[in-house]
Scaffold this motif. Structure first.
Motif, PDB file in Angstrom:
ATOM      1  N   THR A 164       0.867  -1.175   0.000  1.00  9.86           N
ATOM      2  CA  THR A 164       0.000   0.000   0.000  1.00  9.86           C
ATOM      3  C   THR A 164       0.902   1.223   0.000  1.00  9.86           C
ATOM      4  OG1 THR A 164      -1.697  -1.171   1.267  1.00  9.86           O
ATOM      5  CG2 THR A 164      -1.818   1.234   1.240  1.00  9.86           C
ATOM      6  N   GLY A 165       0.541   2.259  -0.761  1.00  5.06           N
ATOM      7  CA  GLY A 165       1.367   3.452  -0.796  1.00  5.06           C
ATOM      8  C   GLY A 165       0.781   4.523  -1.687  1.00  5.06           C
ATOM      9  N   ILE A 166       1.510   5.622  -1.766  1.00  2.00           N
ATOM     10  CA  ILE A 166       1.107   6.743  -2.600  1.00  2.00           C
ATOM     11  C   ILE A 166       1.600   6.502  -4.022  1.00  2.00           C
ATOM     12  CG2 ILE A 166       1.301   9.220  -2.972  1.00  2.00           C
ATOM     13  CD1 ILE A 166      -0.278   8.523  -0.502  1.00  2.00           C
ATOM     14  N   CYS A 167       0.674   6.536  -4.985  1.00  2.00           N
ATOM     15  CA  CYS A 167       1.027   6.327  -6.387  1.00  2.00           C
ATOM     16  C   CYS A 167       1.723   7.577  -6.915  1.00  2.00           C
ATOM     17  CB  CYS A 167      -0.222   6.016  -7.198  1.00  2.00           C
ATOM     18  SG  CYS A 167       0.065   5.919  -8.972  1.00  2.00           S
ATOM     19  N   GLN A 168       2.879   7.359  -7.550  1.00  2.00           N
ATOM     20  CA  GLN A 168       3.608   8.458  -8.163  1.00  2.00           C
ATOM     21  C   GLN A 168       3.921   8.116  -9.614  1.00  2.00           C
ATOM     22  OE1 GLN A 168       6.992   9.111  -5.385  1.00  2.00           O
ATOM     23  NE2 GLN A 168       6.244  11.204  -5.330  1.00  2.00           N
ATOM     24  N   ILE A 169       3.511   8.991 -10.541  1.00  2.00           N
ATOM     25  CA  ILE A 169       3.854   8.833 -11.952  1.00  2.00           C
ATOM     26  C   ILE A 169       5.127   9.633 -12.187  1.00  2.00           C
ATOM     27  CG2 ILE A 169       3.121   9.243 -14.321  1.00  2.00           C
ATOM     28  CD1 ILE A 169       0.254   8.888 -13.359  1.00  2.00           C
ATOM     29  N   GLU A 170       6.220   8.929 -12.438  1.00  2.94           N
ATOM     30  CA  GLU A 170       7.522   9.574 -12.540  1.00  2.94           C
ATOM     31  C   GLU A 170       7.811  10.112 -13.932  1.00  2.94           C
ATOM     32  OE1 GLU A 170      10.500   6.953 -11.113  1.00  2.94           O
ATOM     33  OE2 GLU A 170       9.575   6.692  -9.152  1.00  2.94           O
ATOM     34  N   SER A 171       7.280   9.494 -14.953  1.00  2.00           N
ATOM     35  CA  SER A 171       7.511   9.981 -16.310  1.00  2.00           C
ATOM     36  C   SER A 171       6.360   9.552 -17.196  1.00  2.00           C
ATOM     37  CB  SER A 171       8.843   9.449 -16.872  1.00  2.00           C
ATOM     38  OG  SER A 171       8.821   8.038 -16.937  1.00  2.00           O
ATOM     39  N   ALA A 172       6.234  10.209 -18.352  1.00  2.00           N
ATOM     40  CA  ALA A 172       5.147   9.932 -19.275  1.00  2.00           C
ATOM     41  C   ALA A 172       5.636  10.103 -20.701  1.00  2.00           C
ATOM     42  CB  ALA A 172       3.965  10.861 -18.993  1.00  2.00           C
ATOM     43  N   THR A 173       4.882   9.534 -21.632  1.00  2.00           N
ATOM     44  CA  THR A 173       5.171   9.667 -23.053  1.00  2.00           C
ATOM     45  C   THR A 173       3.934  10.202 -23.768  1.00  2.00           C
ATOM     46  OG1 THR A 173       4.534   7.356 -23.406  1.00  2.00           O
ATOM     47  CG2 THR A 173       6.867   7.815 -23.063  1.00  2.00           C
ATOM     48  N   ASP A 174       4.177  10.854 -24.876  1.00  2.00           N
ATOM     49  CA  ASP A 174       3.072  11.416 -25.655  1.00  2.00           C
ATOM     50  C   ASP A 174       2.677  10.456 -26.759  1.00  2.00           C
ATOM     51  OD1 ASP A 174       2.996  13.719 -24.156  1.00  2.00           O
ATOM     52  OD2 ASP A 174       4.427  14.779 -25.434  1.00  2.00           O
ATOM     53  N   LYS A 175       1.375  10.218 -26.885  1.00  2.00           N
ATOM     54  CA  LYS A 175       0.811   9.427 -27.973  1.00  2.00           C
ATOM     55  C   LYS A 175      -0.241  10.292 -28.646  1.00  2.00           C
ATOM     56  CE  LYS A 175       1.745   4.907 -25.961  1.00  2.00           C
ATOM     57  NZ  LYS A 175       1.191   3.591 -25.572  1.00  2.00           N
ATOM     58  N   GLY A 176       0.148  10.853 -29.797  1.00  2.00           N
ATOM     59  CA  GLY A 176      -0.729  11.820 -30.432  1.00  2.00           C
ATOM     60  C   GLY A 176      -0.735  13.102 -29.631  1.00  2.00           C
ATOM     61  N   PHE A 177      -1.925  13.532 -29.200  1.00  2.00           N
ATOM     62  CA  PHE A 177      -2.062  14.722 -28.360  1.00  2.00           C
ATOM     63  C   PHE A 177      -2.317  14.352 -26.912  1.00  2.00           C
ATOM     64  CE2 PHE A 177      -3.204  16.119 -32.629  1.00  2.00           C
ATOM     65  CZ  PHE A 177      -2.438  17.260 -32.747  1.00  2.00           C
ATOM     66  N   ARG A 178      -2.103  13.085 -26.540  1.00  2.00           N
ATOM     67  CA  ARG A 178      -2.412  12.624 -25.191  1.00  2.00           C
ATOM     68  C   ARG A 178      -1.136  12.154 -24.505  1.00  2.00           C
ATOM     69  NH1 ARG A 178      -6.924  11.122 -22.417  1.00  2.00           N
ATOM     70  NH2 ARG A 178      -6.712   9.493 -20.841  1.00  2.00           N
ATOM     71  N   SER A 179      -0.982  12.483 -23.224  1.00  2.00           N
ATOM     72  CA  SER A 179       0.179  12.070 -22.435  1.00  2.00           C
ATOM     73  C   SER A 179      -0.222  10.912 -21.533  1.00  2.00           C
ATOM     74  CB  SER A 179       0.696  13.238 -21.590  1.00  2.00           C
ATOM     75  OG  SER A 179       1.864  12.875 -20.908  1.00  2.00           O
ATOM     76  N   LEU A 180       0.538   9.817 -21.593  1.00  2.00           N
ATOM     77  CA  LEU A 180       0.242   8.615 -20.823  1.00  2.00           C
ATOM     78  C   LEU A 180       1.454   8.231 -19.985  1.00  2.00           C
ATOM     79  CD1 LEU A 180      -1.575   6.462 -23.533  1.00  2.00           C
ATOM     80  CD2 LEU A 180      -2.623   7.797 -21.692  1.00  2.00           C
ATOM     81  N   PRO A 181       1.221   7.716 -18.762  1.00  2.00           N
ATOM     82  CA  PRO A 181       2.354   7.333 -17.886  1.00  2.00           C
ATOM     83  C   PRO A 181       3.114   6.150 -18.469  1.00  2.00           C
ATOM     84  CG  PRO A 181       0.279   7.485 -16.667  1.00  2.00           C
ATOM     85  CD  PRO A 181      -0.079   7.516 -18.101  1.00  2.00           C
ATOM     86  N   ASN A 182       4.419   6.111 -18.203  1.00  2.00           N
ATOM     87  CA  ASN A 182       5.224   4.942 -18.574  1.00  2.00           C
ATOM     88  C   ASN A 182       6.137   4.468 -17.439  1.00  2.00           C
ATOM     89  OD1 ASN A 182       7.124   6.955 -18.530  1.00  2.00           O
ATOM     90  ND2 ASN A 182       7.878   6.617 -20.605  1.00  2.00           N
TER      91      ASN A 182
END
Length: 715
Positions: free
Chosen positions: A426-444
């Motif tokens: 159990t913990g705090i979710c952290q998105i450290e980096s993301a990538t762009d797909k088209g005009f949308r940014s998604l976590p990786n």
């Protein structure tokens, strides 16, 4: 003519001197000094400049400015009688400076006092590129925070658009106006941090006192700040200027960390006009946010609060920076959200308290300077979990082990989870980096920020056969196999030595048996025959018969002598002498009335006993044959060697013989056959040379490579 020539030379010299002096005295503007190349500034060029003091730094450094640019002065010893606005006339030489060339002052005259130098409007990019470095600039921005640096200095963080720059003020904070969330116009000296490569690492501003900070519009008091939901932060509203000001957030605490980060769930409902209000209604939990407080608080998970802060975009979702708590209220412990891998990857649970819906497998663990990091396998995806060091030491006993004793904790309180263990986290979710797909940014890349040891629950201990134990077992098995192989080799050597001893003993016994048989049979019969012949010769006989008996008696004596020598050789178990000594012994044992034997022996390398024995027997057999059959008067034995081979040659001056017919298997004659067999055993070549009436020769050639090989076989 001579006088005119001297005058011309003198005139040219004076003109060159004037031109040189004029060229050296041309540094009369700040822009000329500022734009000097680094190498030129080291030449200590003369400077004469009239400028106005724009900033005074303790320690003998003053920044001045004329109509062209700004530069810096350095005094030795330091001067403390200058102030902003002084009009000065400077004489000195150039110096390199940390970033821009400056002036090492040799003479300074205060011409009077006037207004400070005119400031130039600048942007953040102007400051970051050093365009107006060491020059008075005018900056407009929004006050973000104000803190005390030391007793007489303050630090103001100023937002210029999306960038934040430090403003260092040489005045105590208690005399400051209310600057936070206010729109400000600041007149200051452009400066910055410089590295040892003369590069501007980051810009900052230097301000003498609060009078250089003008308030364009004050910030709103807390009771007038708008309350904004987390969902609506930094959304496009058509009023981009308002997005930079402070807002209020209502929330419930999920976790608080010693670095000032506060994670909370939003308690402010979204605006009814929001295009995603339907989505918010369908969600079971409100969105979460990371809030960076300006001071540590004593909030606990579950407490409700109201905080003000500046919306910023420093990660995957908006957060609040330079935040301040306004109101707090105790509450109940928050419940984590059960999430799947796909739910984590869509980014909707960033900064929220989550519980993984499936167990994870521990792949690796290691300490860092800030805490403890776990690398985990979650449904085939690698996920990282991090526990700050403040929650680690001293509280590991709170980890829950299902049906397992808490034996994974050492005496220092360090977590000793084994690789391969199955955990529930159990913990705090952290998105450290993301990538762009088209005009949308998604976590990786996603990680979990653990609030403490209680967020780790051990479901199953690591399997016994992990990589480390398999490696140890494989290494041990390999060591056993290697030791077994070495033992087998040693055993084979021992068996080989025993076989050699058995063969040697059997050979010795067989030689002794043959010697006994020769002594008890052949030698005794020969002795009896010799006695009979002696008795026969004592009787009266014809001369022809007596001569026949005498010859027969001599033949029997010679056969007896050879039989005794053969028995002696079979009985002799002492090591064979070297080849030269053996040949000397053959000459000493020559019978009476035998041909004269001459030895021509050169120095030869040491031969293996096996080879020496066969060469000795070959020489003895050849000499015996010559004595018996050649009727020679002289024998010569020659022994020599070179780099390739050893040569043994035996010559006589006898009657000679047919070399081919006599040496190739003549019935009843085995001497030459034995010589060939001995040569084959040691890898040598043998040749007989003879002509009737011209004597004969035996030549044996032994290559050194063959001698060495035969030696190894014999051993």
């Amino acid at each position: 003519m001579c006088l005119n020539g001297k005058l011309q030379c003198l005139l040219i010299t004076l003109l060159l001197l004037v031109a040189t002096t004029a060229a050296q005295a041309q540094l009369k503007r700040a822009i000329d000094i500022r734009t000097l190349p680094y190498e030129r500034s080291l030449e200590k060029l003369p400077v004469e400049l009239t400028a106005t003091v724009g900033f005074v730094e303790s320690g003998g450094t003053v920044f001045v400015q004329d109509e062209t640019a700004g530069t810096h002065l350095h005094f030795k010893p330091a001067r403390n009688d200058l102030s902003v606005g002084d009009r000065v006339h400077i004489k000195g030489i150039t110096m390199a400076g940390l970033y821009l060339p400056g002036i090492e002052v040799t003479e300074l005259q205060v011409l009077g006092h006037e207004s400070p130098p005119v400031s130039v409007r600048a942007t953040y990019d102007d400051l970051a590129t050093g365009r107006f470095h060491y020059q008075r600039v005018e900056i407009k921005g929004l006050g973000r925070s104000l803190t005390q640096l030391d007793e007489n200095r303050s630090l103001l963080r100023l937002a210029i658009g999306s960038r934040v720059i430090e403003v260092r003020i040489d005045a105590p904070i208690d005399a400051s106006p209310t600057l936070v969330d206010a729109t400000l116009r600041i007149t200051a000296l452009a400066a910055g941090g410089i590295n040892d490569r003369r590069q501007l690492v980051f810009p900052y501003l230097r301000v003498t006192d609060w009078s250089d900070i003008a308030m364009i519009s004050p910030g709103k008091p807390f009771n007038e700040l708008p309350r904004v939901s987390v969902t609506n932060l930094l959304r496009f509203t058509g009023k981009p200027d308002e997005a930079a000001h402070r807002v209020l957030i209502n929330g419930v605490v999920l976790a608080q960390f010693p670095d000032g980060r506060l994670f909370a769930r939003d308690q402010t409902p979204a605006e009814p006009s929001s295009p995603t209000s339907a989505e918010l209604v369908s969600k079971t939990t409100p969105p979460a946010i990371c809030i960076k407080l300006d001071a540590q608080s004593d909030l606990n998970p579950g407490d409700n609060f109201i905080a003000s802060g500046f919306p910023v975009m420093e990660g995957f979702t908006a957060s609040l920076a330079d935040s301040h708590l306004i109101e707090t209220l105790s509450g109940s412990t928050p419940v984590p959200v059960d999430v799947s891998l796909s739910a984590l990857l869509n980014g909707s649970h960033d900064a929220d308290l989550v519980r993984l819906d499936r167990p994870v497998t521990l792949l690796d663990q290691f300490r860092t300077s800030d805490g403890y990091e776990l690398r985990l396998n979650y449904s085939g995806t690698t996920v990282h979990a991090f526990m700050p060091s403040e929650y680690f030491v001293g509280s590991i006993s709170e980890i829950s082990f299902e049906d397992k004793p808490a034996a994974n904790i050492d005496s220092n309180g360090n977590l000793l989870l084994e690789k391969g263990a199955t955990l529930a986290l159990t913990g705090i979710c952290q998105i450290e980096s993301a990538t762009d797909k088209g005009f949308r940014s998604l976590p990786n890349r996603i990680s979990l920020l653990l609030r403490g040891p209680r967020d780790i629950r051990v479901l199953n201990a690591a399997p016994f056969w992990d990589n480390r134990r398999l490696l140890i077992a494989s290494s041990s098995l390999g060591a056993v196999v290697l030791l077994t192989f070495i033992w087998i080799l040693a055993l084979r050597r021992r068996v080989s030595r025993l076989e050699s001893k058995i063969i040697e003993q059997a050979t010795l016994e067989e030689r002794q048996r043959i010697a006994r048989e020769f002594h008890d049979t052949l030698e005794q019969e020969l002795a009896g025959l010799s006695l009979r012949l002696d008795a026969a010769t004592t009787r009266p006989l014809e001369e022809k018969a007596r001569s026949l008996l005498e010859n027969s008696r001599k033949l029997v004596s010679r056969i007896q002598s050879e039989a005794r020598n053969l028995v002696a050789d079979l009985r002799n178990t002492e090591p064979a002498p070297d080849l030269v000594s053996a040949l000397e012994e053959i000459r000493s044992q020559m019978p009476p009335n035998s041909p004269d034997l001459v030895l021509e022996i050169q120095s030869i390398p040491c031969l293996p006993p096996y080879v020496s024995h066969h060469l000795r027997m070959i020489a003895q057999e050849t000499i015996t044959n010559s004595v018996k059959h050649s009727r020679a008067n002289h024998l010569k034995l020659h022994l020599s060697s070179d780099e390739q081979q050893l040569t043994l040659r035996i010559q006589d001056d006898g009657i000679g013989f047919d070399a081919y017919a006599e040496t190739n298997g003549k019935p009843g004659h085995f001497g030459c056959m034995g010589i060939r067999e001995r040569c084959r055993k040691i890898g040598a070549e043998v040749e007989w040379q003879s002509q009737l009436g011209h004597g004969s020769s035996l030549i044996v050639t032994l290559p050194w490579s063959a001698a060495s090989l035969k030696s190894k076989r014999a051993v």
